[in-house]
Scaffold this motif. Structure first.
Motif, PDB file in Angstrom:
ATOM      1  N   LEU A  84       0.560   0.258  -4.607  1.00 35.29           N
ATOM      2  CA  LEU A  84       0.208   1.199  -3.090  1.00 35.29           C
ATOM      3  C   LEU A  84       0.082   2.418  -4.028  1.00 35.29           C
ATOM      4  CD1 LEU A  84       3.041  -0.189  -0.733  1.00 35.29           C
ATOM      5  CD2 LEU A  84       0.451  -0.179  -0.795  1.00 35.29           C
ATOM      6  N   ARG A 105      -1.246   5.162   0.794  1.00 34.79           N
ATOM      7  CA  ARG A 105      -0.980   5.820   1.951  1.00 34.79           C
ATOM      8  C   ARG A 105      -1.851   7.398   2.222  1.00 34.79           C
ATOM      9  NH1 ARG A 105       3.696   3.120   0.550  1.00 34.79           N
ATOM     10  NH2 ARG A 105       4.327   1.721   2.103  1.00 34.79           N
ATOM     11  N   GLY A 113      -3.466  -3.407  -2.585  1.00 29.30           N
ATOM     12  CA  GLY A 113      -1.906  -3.248  -2.461  1.00 29.30           C
ATOM     13  C   GLY A 113      -0.845  -4.281  -2.873  1.00 29.30           C
ATOM     14  N   ALA A 171       1.683  -4.349   0.064  1.00 28.83           N
ATOM     15  CA  ALA A 171       3.169  -3.559  -0.347  1.00 28.83           C
ATOM     16  C   ALA A 171       3.778  -3.889  -1.563  1.00 28.83           C
ATOM     17  CB  ALA A 171       3.808  -3.603   0.983  1.00 28.83           C
TER      18      ALA A 171
END
Length: 287
Positions: free
Chosen positions: A109, A220, A151, A104
């Motif tokens: 990301l 995502r 990520g 994260a």
């Protein structure tokens, strides 16, 4: 003997970590035949309460994950204190090891699996911070195992090997994710052979080829496409080579993880994964 374990991430990733969500996951796992689940004690629940809860579904706790960005958004003191609390919780469940990972980091990301915005100074600081957290986990009774994750600050082969080699086997072990390694362009079997003597856990994850080369989607977006993560055996990870690289002395579990199933039903996805694992791991697991 090792066990086939499950991670309920596809159940809570969009629905949240509620009692109802976990009850659905645990009921599915029990019906399929899993006997172990990633140990995540919900806020407000004690380890004995959690163990009794999953025990009602015929499940016992398996290898969990300590997560930190290991960047300037957190402090060493804060992460060390978090690690101490985490170790107390996990050892109360009877566990002796944990994965440790970075994930994260915003720019990574946005542009996953390519080492976006690499900074040598940030990497050095992250390694130092991770080392302090690993020592805190070890002092609390947990063996820390680095878990590869796209990520995070330890994303590319260079970054992961720097972490493992700089800290050394006395500080950090190895607990890879086959899918995250493959997405980052790393051969999982070759990497397993390189650090086989430090292996203490593994996530069995497969990936489709769609987003592995020249992809422009964010983390995502790639996950939501249902053409990133694959049930084991459906993607491009060479599991024959992966399993051959795992030492016969390996004493950890084999944790199935499909972040976003390629099929509509989470139950069906885990049925497919468990059936594959029963065949592929027949001589390595208790089930």
């Amino acid at each position: 003997m090792s066990r086939i374990a499950a991670n309920p991430i596809p159940y809570w990733a969009s629905a949240g970590k509620t009692r109802e969500v976990f009850d659905e996951a645990f009921a599915d796992f029990h019906a399929i035949g899993f006997t172990a689940v990633k140990a995540d004690v919900p806020t407000g629940m004690t380890p004995p309460e959690y163990r009794a809860w999953i025990g009602g579904y015929g499940l016992s706790p398996s290898l969990s994950l300590f997560n930190s960005p290991f960047d300037d958004s957190v402090t060493v003191a804060g992460e060390v204190e978090k690690a101490r609390r985490f170790a107390d919780e996990q050892t109360a469940l009877g566990l002796d090891r944990t994965m440790i990972s970075s994930m994260a980091v915003p720019e990574r990301l946005d542009r996953p699996a390519v080492g976006a915005a690499f900074d040598e100074g940030r990497l050095t600081r992250a390694i130092d911070m991770c080392g302090e957290v690993c020592r805190a986990l070890a002092a609390g009774g947990l063996r820390p195992l680095h878990h590869s994750h796209v990520g995070g600050v330890f994303e590319t082969e260079y970054e992961i090997t720097r972490l493992l080699d700089d800290l050394g086997p006395d500080v950090i072990g190895f607990g890879p994710d086959t899918g995250h390694l493959r997405w980052a362009g790393i051969d999982p079997a070759a990497f397993l052979r390189r650090y086989a003597d430090r292996l203490g856990g593994i996530h069995i994850k497969d990936v489709f080829p769609d987003h592995l080369e020249g992809a422009t989607l964010s983390y995502r977006e790639a996950t939501a496409s249902k053409r990133l993560w694959a049930e084991p055996g459906l993607g491009v990870v060479d599991f024959d080579a992966v399993l051959a690289a795992i030492p016969a002395s390996y004493d950890g579990d084999f944790m199935i993880e499909v972040d976003e199933p390629s099929v509509e039903s989470k139950l069906e996805s885990h049925e497919m994964s468990y059936a594959w694992a029963r065949r592929a791991l027949a001589d390595r697991v208790t089930q």
